[in-house]
Motif scaffolding. Structure first.
Motif, short mmCIF file in Angstrom:
data_model
loop_
_atom_site.label_atom_id
_atom_site.label_comp_id
_atom_site.label_asym_id
_atom_site.label_seq_id
_atom_site.Cartn_x
_atom_site.Cartn_y
_atom_site.Cartn_z
N MET A 22 -4.25 12.28 1.27
CA MET A 22 -4.36 10.87 1.63
C MET A 22 -4.54 10.72 3.13
SD MET A 22 -1.34 9.22 -0.73
CE MET A 22 -1.24 9.53 -2.50
N ALA A 23 -5.25 9.67 3.53
CA ALA A 23 -5.48 9.41 4.94
C ALA A 23 -5.48 7.92 5.20
CB ALA A 23 -6.80 10.03 5.40
N MET A 24 -5.24 7.53 6.45
CA MET A 24 -5.24 6.14 6.86
C MET A 24 -6.08 5.99 8.11
SD MET A 24 -1.22 5.00 6.42
CE MET A 24 -0.73 5.93 7.90
N ALA A 25 -6.74 4.83 8.23
CA ALA A 25 -7.57 4.57 9.40
C ALA A 25 -7.60 3.08 9.69
CB ALA A 25 -8.99 5.10 9.19
N ALA A 26 -8.06 2.74 10.88
CA ALA A 26 -8.19 1.35 11.30
C ALA A 26 -9.31 1.29 12.34
CB ALA A 26 -6.89 0.82 11.88
N PRO A 27 -9.87 0.10 12.60
CA PRO A 27 -11.00 0.01 13.54
C PRO A 27 -10.66 0.34 14.98
CG PRO A 27 -10.88 -1.94 12.14
CD PRO A 27 -9.61 -1.19 11.94
N THR A 28 -9.43 0.07 15.42
CA THR A 28 -9.07 0.30 16.82
C THR A 28 -7.82 1.18 16.90
OG1 THR A 28 -7.60 -1.63 16.97
CG2 THR A 28 -9.95 -1.98 17.42
N GLY A 29 -7.61 1.73 18.10
CA GLY A 29 -6.45 2.58 18.29
C GLY A 29 -5.14 1.85 18.12
N LYS A 30 -5.05 0.62 18.64
CA LYS A 30 -3.79 -0.11 18.52
C LYS A 30 -3.52 -0.50 17.09
CE LYS A 30 -5.90 -4.54 19.82
NZ LYS A 30 -5.88 -5.68 20.73
N ALA A 31 -4.57 -0.83 16.31
CA ALA A 31 -4.37 -1.15 14.90
C ALA A 31 -3.94 0.09 14.13
CB ALA A 31 -5.65 -1.73 14.30
N ALA A 32 -4.49 1.25 14.49
CA ALA A 32 -4.09 2.49 13.85
C ALA A 32 -2.63 2.83 14.16
CB ALA A 32 -5.01 3.63 14.29
N ALA A 33 -2.23 2.63 15.42
CA ALA A 33 -0.84 2.90 15.80
C ALA A 33 0.12 1.98 15.06
CB ALA A 33 -0.67 2.76 17.30
N ARG A 34 -0.24 0.71 14.96
CA ARG A 34 0.62 -0.25 14.26
C ARG A 34 0.72 0.08 12.78
NH1 ARG A 34 -0.96 -5.63 12.74
NH2 ARG A 34 0.85 -6.81 12.08
N LEU A 35 -0.39 0.50 12.18
CA LEU A 35 -0.36 0.91 10.78
C LEU A 35 0.54 2.12 10.59
CD1 LEU A 35 -1.45 0.69 7.86
CD2 LEU A 35 -3.40 2.09 8.58
N SER A 36 0.46 3.08 11.49
CA SER A 36 1.31 4.28 11.40
C SER A 36 2.79 3.90 11.44
CB SER A 36 0.99 5.24 12.55
OG SER A 36 -0.35 5.67 12.50
N GLU A 37 3.15 3.00 12.36
CA GLU A 37 4.55 2.58 12.49
C GLU A 37 5.03 1.85 11.22
OE1 GLU A 37 4.56 0.16 15.94
OE2 GLU A 37 4.09 1.80 17.32
N SER A 38 4.20 0.95 10.71
CA SER A 38 4.59 0.16 9.55
C SER A 38 4.76 1.05 8.32
CB SER A 38 3.54 -0.93 9.27
OG SER A 38 3.42 -1.79 10.37
N VAL A 39 3.84 1.97 8.13
CA VAL A 39 3.90 2.85 6.97
C VAL A 39 5.10 3.79 7.07
CG1 VAL A 39 2.74 4.76 5.81
CG2 VAL A 39 1.47 2.69 6.39
N ALA A 40 5.40 4.28 8.28
CA ALA A 40 6.52 5.20 8.46
C ALA A 40 7.84 4.55 8.04
CB ALA A 40 6.59 5.67 9.90
N SER A 41 8.06 3.30 8.46
CA SER A 41 9.32 2.64 8.12
C SER A 41 9.41 2.33 6.63
CB SER A 41 9.46 1.35 8.93
OG SER A 41 8.38 0.46 8.67
N ALA A 42 8.27 1.96 6.03
CA ALA A 42 8.29 1.65 4.60
C ALA A 42 8.40 2.91 3.76
CB ALA A 42 7.01 0.88 4.23
N VAL A 63 0.82 -1.20 0.00
CA VAL A 63 0.00 0.00 0.00
C VAL A 63 0.86 1.26 0.00
CG1 VAL A 63 -0.33 0.40 2.49
CG2 VAL A 63 -2.17 0.89 0.89
N VAL A 64 2.03 1.24 0.64
CA VAL A 64 2.89 2.42 0.63
C VAL A 64 3.39 2.69 -0.79
CG1 VAL A 64 5.11 3.34 1.41
CG2 VAL A 64 3.58 2.22 3.03
N ARG A 65 3.82 1.66 -1.49
CA ARG A 65 4.27 1.85 -2.87
C ARG A 65 3.11 2.21 -3.78
NH1 ARG A 65 8.50 -3.32 -3.33
NH2 ARG A 65 9.84 -2.67 -1.59
N LEU A 66 1.98 1.63 -3.50
CA LEU A 66 0.77 1.94 -4.28
C LEU A 66 0.42 3.43 -4.14
CD1 LEU A 66 -2.49 -0.19 -4.03
CD2 LEU A 66 -2.56 2.27 -3.77
N LEU A 67 0.47 3.94 -2.93
CA LEU A 67 0.17 5.35 -2.71
C LEU A 67 1.18 6.25 -3.43
CD1 LEU A 67 -0.80 5.32 1.08
CD2 LEU A 67 -2.33 5.43 -0.89
#
Length: 574
Positions: free
Chosen positions: A178-198, A161-165
């Motif tokens: 562009m924006a990102m979301a997830a159903p829960t706070g912990k899932a949103a935090a994990r998505l933020s971390e993963s996208v930042a490194s990629a 998804v990072v390369r796609l964006l």
């Protein structure tokens, strides 16, 4: 729609509903009332509707004034396939099918000679002979406004998804919001971390990287959903101000929340859903991601464009093209688990329903990363938590405390098992002098929020750690931007201790080591999706405790959720 009810509420709801329906229809007979109660129970078990076509009550129900045909205004809706709905669920299903079909049908095919080199730069050729499904996903996202990407752990959903964006930004004639979301706070935090490194390693211009989202938020916060409000802040008449929205952990999203999400999308926006169709579905009614992934097919014109853009071999169709043709990609190659990984093999066998082969794999003991035990030892459980407790007692930085906590988690299928495990561990802490008897709060108590609280900004699924400060105990929660927020224990909304958690609550999280405690008896809550979800929370080691009398029927039991969404999408031609 967003939180599960308590047992007391579950018992009260049918009584209140009966009184309401009797006011609307004083001649309501017992058989119809029994069907309504059965529908309530089905909704509480995750079903959207109740199949009635082959039941004797079908004809009697049709005479009730409470019943309407599709599109009519009535408390109950009976569709043409004999499925009984509460009107709210029927309309949500119709809205979702219509909006997703519109998104998928809005094709905006770029020049393949321009898109091809961009795709090649972001997805360089690999060594394998299998189709590059990550590159395929990005190519399809360039051609339409809906993309659904399903894959197990380590299949590269975030990388894709990072390369796609980045590709969308490079193809666009103007900067994209562009924006990102997830159903829960912990899932949103994990998505933020993963996208930042990629994002930091992308081979793109800084102007492209700057367009990529940096932080994810919960869907409730994104939409502005508030208890008691008639409408969220963003809806069909007041759409979200964005061009591209990425939503992770889509398997956790129930029907109602997904309907509100698609209603709030503006006319030009793209929606990208990420998740694992084989994980547990949402706690509330619906199995939306599974329904969306039930048909995977590509149209001839799309195959021709993909060939021109340099996408070689394509996966075979898995069904007849319907409304979501070209919109669903399944990622199948795991980069986390090697071919000799016990966790990977066990997850595949469980997902395929082969309980006996999975049990034999555990019993042979060939793989150090998967273990079968008859029962769990409380002393060993406390030992697993020692690195976390040491980080608390040494007052280590919060990031180190969080990392130590994430090394291990005990999961169970039933809430009662979780409560008992948390209580047993706290008893051991009292015996060791780390917790004062009779006190709820103590340094080291980890808590999970169980109800959204917009006043303090804490949401269902957020995990915090109780630490000692000069002014007393404080509960620290990670924020989306990487910082921490600390609260006095009295300000924390509804919560529970979380040394152990249910498998449902673990979705959106990963731990180095996971232990799964099976129930003592088989039950309706236990199926292969639950066990698969538990296994795939483990990064390095998975331990399961229980008997084969419970394991075998659980793995052989495929989860079933009744809904009409998949049929609606199949019937709508792209």
């Amino acid at each position: 729609m967003t939180t599960s009810s308590s047992p007391a509420m579950d018992n009260l709801l049918p009584q209140q509903l009966s009184r309401l329906l009797l006011r609307l229809d004083p001649a309501l007979d017992d058989s119809t009332l029994a069907l309504v109660h059965e529908l309530v129970a089905a909704n509480q078990s995750g079903h959207v509707c109740l199949p009635l076509a082959h039941r004797p009550e079908y004809r009697r129900l049709q005479a009730s004034p409470l019943l309407g045909r599709p599109g009519q205004y009535a408390p109950l809706i009976l569709d043409h396939a004999g499925r009984l709905y509460f009107a709210r669920h029927w309309f949500d299903e119709q809205i979702l099918a219509q909006k997703l079909s519109q998104l998928a049908a809005d094709r905006q095919t770029p020049d393949p000679l321009r898109a091809g080199p961009i795709l090649d730069s972001l997805f360089p050729p690999g060594a394998g002979s299998q189709p590059d499904r990550q590159k395929l996903a990005a190519a399809l996202a360039a051609c339409q406004r809906l993309l659904v990407v399903s894959g197990g752990p380590g299949t590269g959903k975030t990388t894709t998804v990072v390369r796609l964006l980045a590709m969308l930004a490079m193809l666009s004639e103007r900067p994209l919001v562009m924006a990102m979301a997830a159903p829960t706070g912990k899932a949103a935090a994990r998505l933020s971390e993963s996208v930042a490194s990629a994002r930091d390693s992308l081979p793109v211009a800084e102007s492209v990287r700057a367009q990529l989202p940096r932080q994810a938020q919960t869907l409730h916060r994104l939409l502005g959903l508030r208890p008691g409000a008639v409408l969220p802040r963003y809806h069909a008449a007041a759409p979200l101000p964005m061009d591209v929205l990425v939503v992770d952990e889509a398997s956790m999203i129930d029907l109602g929340l997904m309907a509100r999400l698609v209603e709030a999308l503006p006319a030009q926006a793209r929606l990208i859903l990420l998740g694992d169709r084989d994980q547990l579905a949402s706690v509330d009614a619906g199995a939306v991601l599974g329904d969306l992934c039930s048909q995977v097919a590509y149209l001839p014109a799309s195959r021709a464009w993909l060939a021109q853009a340099g996408i070689g071999q394509l996966p075979a169709d898995e069904g007849v093209p319907g409304a979501l043709a070209d919109s669903v990609v399944l990622l199948t190659h795991s980069h986390r688990f090697r071919a000799d990984s016990g966790i990977g093999k066990l997850a595949a066998l469980v997902n395929g329903g082969d309980g006996l082969a999975a049990l034999q794999l555990l019993q042979r003991g060939e793989h150090a990363d998967i273990v079968l035990q008859a029962q769990l030892d409380d002393g060993a459980l406390l030992q697993q938590r020692e690195p976390y407790l040491a980080a608390i007692s040494q007052q280590r930085p919060l990031e180190e405390i969080q990392a130590a906590f994430s090394r291990f988690m005990l999961l169970a299928a039933e809430r009662q098992q979780v409560a008992q495990a948390n209580q047993r561990l706290e008893t051991l802490l009292e015996q060791a002098g780390s917790k004062q008897a009779g006190r709820d709060w103590y340094a080291g108590r980890p808590v999970m929020i169980t109800a959204n609280d917009y006043g303090v900004g804490l949401f269902n699924g957020d995990i915090g750690f109780t630490v000692a400060r000069a002014q007393g105990l404080r509960v620290a929660f990670p924020a989306a931007d990487g910082s921490w927020r600390e609260f006095a224990p009295g300000r924390i909304p509804q919560h529970e201790t979380v040394f152990a958690m249910t498998v449902h609550k673990s979705q959106g999280s990963e731990f180095d080591e996971v232990w799964l405690q099976l129930p003592t008896n088989p039950g309706a809550v236990l199926n292969r999706a639950l066990i698969y979800t538990a296994i795939t929370r483990a990064r390095q080691r998975f331990v399961v405790a229980g008997s084969q009398e419970v394991w075998l029927p659980a793995v052989q039991s495929a989860p079933v959720r009744h809904s009409g969404l998949a049929d609606l999408l199949r019937q709508r031609n792209a």
